[in-house]
Write an enzyme that holds these catalytic residues in place. Structure first.
Site, PDB file in Angstrom:
ATOM      1  N   GLY A 151       0.827  -1.193   0.000  1.00 34.91           N
ATOM      2  CA  GLY A 151       0.000   0.000   0.000  1.00 34.91           C
ATOM      3  C   GLY A 151       0.868   1.252   0.000  1.00 34.91           C
ATOM      4  N   CYS A 152       0.313   2.348  -0.471  1.00 33.55           N
ATOM      5  CA  CYS A 152       1.095   3.577  -0.621  1.00 33.55           C
ATOM      6  C   CYS A 152       1.488   4.161   0.742  1.00 33.55           C
ATOM      7  CB  CYS A 152       0.322   4.597  -1.454  1.00 33.55           C
ATOM      8  SG  CYS A 152      -1.388   4.862  -0.934  1.00 33.55           S
ATOM      9  N   TYR A 153       0.502   4.303   1.624  1.00 35.21           N
ATOM     10  CA  TYR A 153       0.821   4.801   2.971  1.00 35.21           C
ATOM     11  C   TYR A 153       1.820   3.863   3.654  1.00 35.21           C
ATOM     12  CZ  TYR A 153      -3.087   8.207   3.457  1.00 35.21           C
ATOM     13  OH  TYR A 153      -3.936   9.275   3.365  1.00 35.21           O
ATOM     14  N   ALA A 154       1.524   2.552   3.552  1.00 39.21           N
ATOM     15  CA  ALA A 154       2.360   1.560   4.227  1.00 39.21           C
ATOM     16  C   ALA A 154       3.806   1.666   3.766  1.00 39.21           C
ATOM     17  CB  ALA A 154       1.814   0.160   3.977  1.00 39.21           C
ATOM     18  N   SER A 200       5.413   4.274   2.668  1.00 40.47           N
ATOM     19  CA  SER A 200       6.095   5.457   3.214  1.00 40.47           C
ATOM     20  C   SER A 200       6.455   5.271   4.684  1.00 40.47           C
ATOM     21  CB  SER A 200       5.232   6.709   3.006  1.00 40.47           C
ATOM     22  OG  SER A 200       4.216   6.808   3.971  1.00 40.47           O
TER      23      SER A 200
END
Lengths: 344, 344, 344, 344
Positions: free
Chosen positions: A155-158, A160
């Site tokens: 996932g994108c948030y994950a 980062s």
């Protein structure tokens, strides 16, 4: 060139799928890509949906079918689809001998409790498939990805959060008695292309809002990848009035008072060989603009006067390093190509 | 109407000064306002600098002078000036018998160590003046403000943080062994009207950045008002690509496991009489749009499954409740008028 | 590769200069570029000014000097400098045997009356130099550019207007008794990086404004390139609240009632060989997003029911096709390389 | 106060309806407003849909019914509904003795050919109703509005164009042999709150696009109100990446060469008594920011060196002077109250 493959992209009309199609088009090891549109779309070519790519040779879009996949002799299938769709397609793709990189959350989580949030119906097949799946963080699992047939793209948030914290978590430098606060902010494309009052221009512009507090799906990925206790992790997403980009501000306490130079060294050492993580020289902090339209995750930090309160700032483009770019990076690793091939 | 006063505004051409001039114009207890421009400005009227107020009767702007203040028989002087200017003007204003509301940071901090960040040269006069100064948070110091001659109007970030945390800090509900993380995001007008590469449109648009980490001036206000240990407070400002508005996400641990209803009750009780703080019904969270162009500070919260991890979300308009609106509110309190007079 | 040159970029710290530096870095026929910063800048490397390019090998920035140009054996000098600076540097550059591509307006205009707007002091040298200069529109002057030593790279607005109108003006299809209205809208980077109240984020965001009405510098370019009477041309620039991109809506009357298919054919035929102009199939209209970060000028149109009222919509990225990209395209033409080399 | 009425608002959950509800709440001559939600909404109170108005006393929302209208003794009904709905509701409202102000396009056009664009089924009742309808431009039809029972509130684009051109059209100063070009740009709220790919944040941000070229519904209003030949009018709407505000750049030729002072005088004289039109002193031009959140239409101009080419720049807030504010202004005129009552 000996080493060329044919790719399929399911969901090429979505934001991440489109970026993927664009990246694959320029990739030297990809001879061709067959693109499948999302169900609700009717465009016959990708150019209709995204006129920015018009170049006189329209890229055809197909309704998805396994027959088409076979006919086109696809080697590797990318799924930029909702997790329910990926849940269905992945086992069949593997059965047909394809390699698969799935951009949804369906196959990322190993822990049963964490996985519940996706409300997927498990079966003997899904259990077996899940065992094959590798969490597609090339920085953490490069060796495993190389041999795998199913990569669950993070996932994108994950991404980062995990990349910023990994050097400290993996080296056991974090004070486990203190909370880890991940205050994350994302541009709107992270919410996808489907219509919702939440992504109407007038609702987002001139605004900022927190959402899914204590309940976002990416929480499980962070927990599993870093081995943090759920009790100590706080992850709060916010919706920024910009089209793309993520900035995560991450608050963590170090076990021992540490010098800034040592913190920077920890980061640099951990990512010494990496082509997609940039460590910003202290005290410079990355901003969202810096990594837009690149496959970089940028990491910088500030350190409290006590040498323990550490603030990590981590930025990436949610559609590139947070989705399509990382997927291509995973493909490169799977096939043993240079990790950033086609990404610069 | 018996109860009318005359106001002066120094710095009426800045963003906060302009909002102040607008608010005073409509205030029923203000018979007139004399406006002084900032030194670098040459506009003869406020309409030149802000055509939006044009109504056929241009509002004159004056170069600041005490003679003009005397001539116009000003009762109350608002200073929307840099702290160095306020540092000079305030003692003289008090000497001349004026009441003063200062929007700068010059007179907000009592603690010598905290005050150092402003690099102001102290003197016998400044020491005496500082003793007279009240921190202008009507919700916390209403009674003292009422009798005072010098109000130090709070910082915008500080207001959003202090109002969210006060009910828990004042009731001693906070776990003092855990960090209090204030992740704050502000629109660009908070940085003022002066030119800087940091506020150039191209640098801010499509971007987000953290700044002044472990070193922002408002930190001292939060510490002094809440009685928190500097060791436990983390305050990180971020610059949002919007013109105005603040959202603060504040992470705190409660001493005891608490029900959400009790948390909400704590907030409602603390602000029971308040006209400028709105408590959002759990689990609704305020967004920046909700309080724009109002004098409200909006507060909502989320509570972790343990009943201890508390996330407060606090929003306000940095130019109204975070500056000009709160200044007018302080004027209302000083003169015993209805607290929200002229603010709705 | 036999055919490689060395480039110099003066003004590499400005927005257009930076894009140029980025493009040259990836250009297969450019062995190296030496970058000179603008006078007011002090950064030692381009990475300091633009952290987005950080890749472990910082790009040095130099203060400009002819000695450095000689030492580095520069073949081609790009000037991304104010017109006054270009006015000084160009003759000396030519004298030293360099080829020059100037991105300023200094050398674009041949007509004395038009040139006055730049307030440049002319001399025997400047007159001689001006004779050598070619207006750098590869679509209109490709053959002349190929043999030239001095290319005056066109203005961003002018490019969008000239490319849209040229097929009709050059084929004498325009009704010369009707006005040609060019209503143009540009993102903020077109105004450059220098600080001004007009580019402060708070002044631009949530806003739109017309400026330089009946007096913009690019007017002369449009007149000279299209052979239009000044009496009939109206060009109105507007400042958009976005960082980059231009959309020009151009209103013109055709001499004869014409079918939409014929209008489209006129456009397609004129740009048949072009690699940097895209004609949108009627009735599809280009939007700013379509050409961002590309070297395309996108052109579409609508036709009134009378077949005479023609509205052309022309979009481009003001920093690429409107500046740095077109400059690289001109370099390609000068050296006989593929026109879009290094631009895709 | 003797003169108080009760209002109903149908469609209070839309953007214009919400602004209307807010304005009526503060209007001294409106004792109460009963609010009806749009069909697809389920919110029980307006506060749920728009938390910004929360003040401890939630405003109830009702499903629309004539019974409720009767029960609440509504005097004046505002319709902020799609034109199909207004087409149905208006005749019945009039039959029940209500006054009606309709914000849709259903009742604005008298010319049958113009009206076709709305595809409404006409009947004896609609024909009779249409005869009663007045075009709600208080600046042009104040006297007629005063006695009317049905006001068709003008379109937002149409208002900005008509008010700018009326002084010249009504005084017969326009060269009828030249085209009148209206290049109009609007914020996104003009497109309403319903979901569409065109108003998704990612599609609008960083973008500008022209739409409905040679086919926008507001064209008929401009033609009918100004008596211009359809052959000579060109009206091109564009979608701006901002939530609200319109700027129209209008190109017209005057019959005679005219001095700027005379042009300004023509504008000032025409709007001498007006409280909602501001003429900007030449050469100052209005910007979108100037009229946001006001009921002003701001008009400025530039004049070509020939004294004939006239560019009018007209700005307004599409939700206030372009919709809800003008509707309240019309109410004021209908009831003989001060024209700007409740609008400052």
């Amino acid at each position: 060139m000996a080493d060329q493959i044919k790719c399929g992209v399911v969901g090429a009309t979505g934001y991440a799928g489109f970026e993927l199609a664009r990246l694959l088009r320029k990739h030297p090891n990809v001879s061709a890509s067959v693109l499948f549109r999302r169900g609700e779309h009717s465009a016959a070519t990708l150019d209709e949906a995204y006129p920015q790519i018009m170049n006189g040779q329209p890229t055809p879009l197909h309704a998805f079918s396994w027959e088409q996949v076979e006919k086109e002799k696809v080697d590797l299938l990318f799924l930029a689809t909702p997790h329910e769709t990926s849940w269905e397609l992945v086992p069949e793709g593997l059965r047909r001998g394809l390699k698969v990189i799935d951009l949804s959350g369906a196959w990322r989580l190993k822990d049963e409790a964490n996985r519940k949030i996706y409300k997927l119906v498990e079966s003997a097949v899904s259990v077996a498939t899940l065992k094959q799946s590798v969490y597609g963080s090339p920085e953490l699992h490069g060796a495993t990805i190389r041999g795998s047939k199913l990569v669950a793209n993070p996932g994108c948030y994950a991404t980062s959060v995990i990349l910023a914290l990994a050097p400290f978590a993996k080296n056991d430098l974090i004070d486990r008695h203190a909370d880890i606060v991940c205050d994350c902010k994302s541009g709107v494309s992270g919410a996808g292309k489907q219509l919702s009052p939440k992504t109407h221009f007038v609702e987002v512009a001139e605004n900022l809002s927190a959402y899914s507090v204590f309940g976002h799906r990416h929480t499980g990925e962070i927990l599993e990848q870093l081995g943090i206790s759920a009790e100590r992790l706080i992850f709060t997403p916010h919706l920024l009035p910009i089209p793309r980009g993520i900035l995560s501000t991450i608050y963590v306490r170090l076990k021992e008072a540490t010098a800034a130079a040592t913190v920077e060294e920890t980061l640099r050492k951990f990512y010494a060989g990496s082509t997609s993580v940039r460590i910003f020289p202290h005290p410079l902090l990355p901003q969202i603009q810096h990594s837009l339209r690149t496959n970089y995750c940028d990491i910088g930090f500030a350190l409290g006067p006590d040498g323990k309160k550490l603030i990590l700032v981590s930025c990436l483009d949610n559609l590139i390093k947070g989705a399509a770019g990382q997927a291509v990076q995973n493909m490169n690793v799977m096939y043993g190509w240079a990790e950033q091939e086609g990404l610069n």
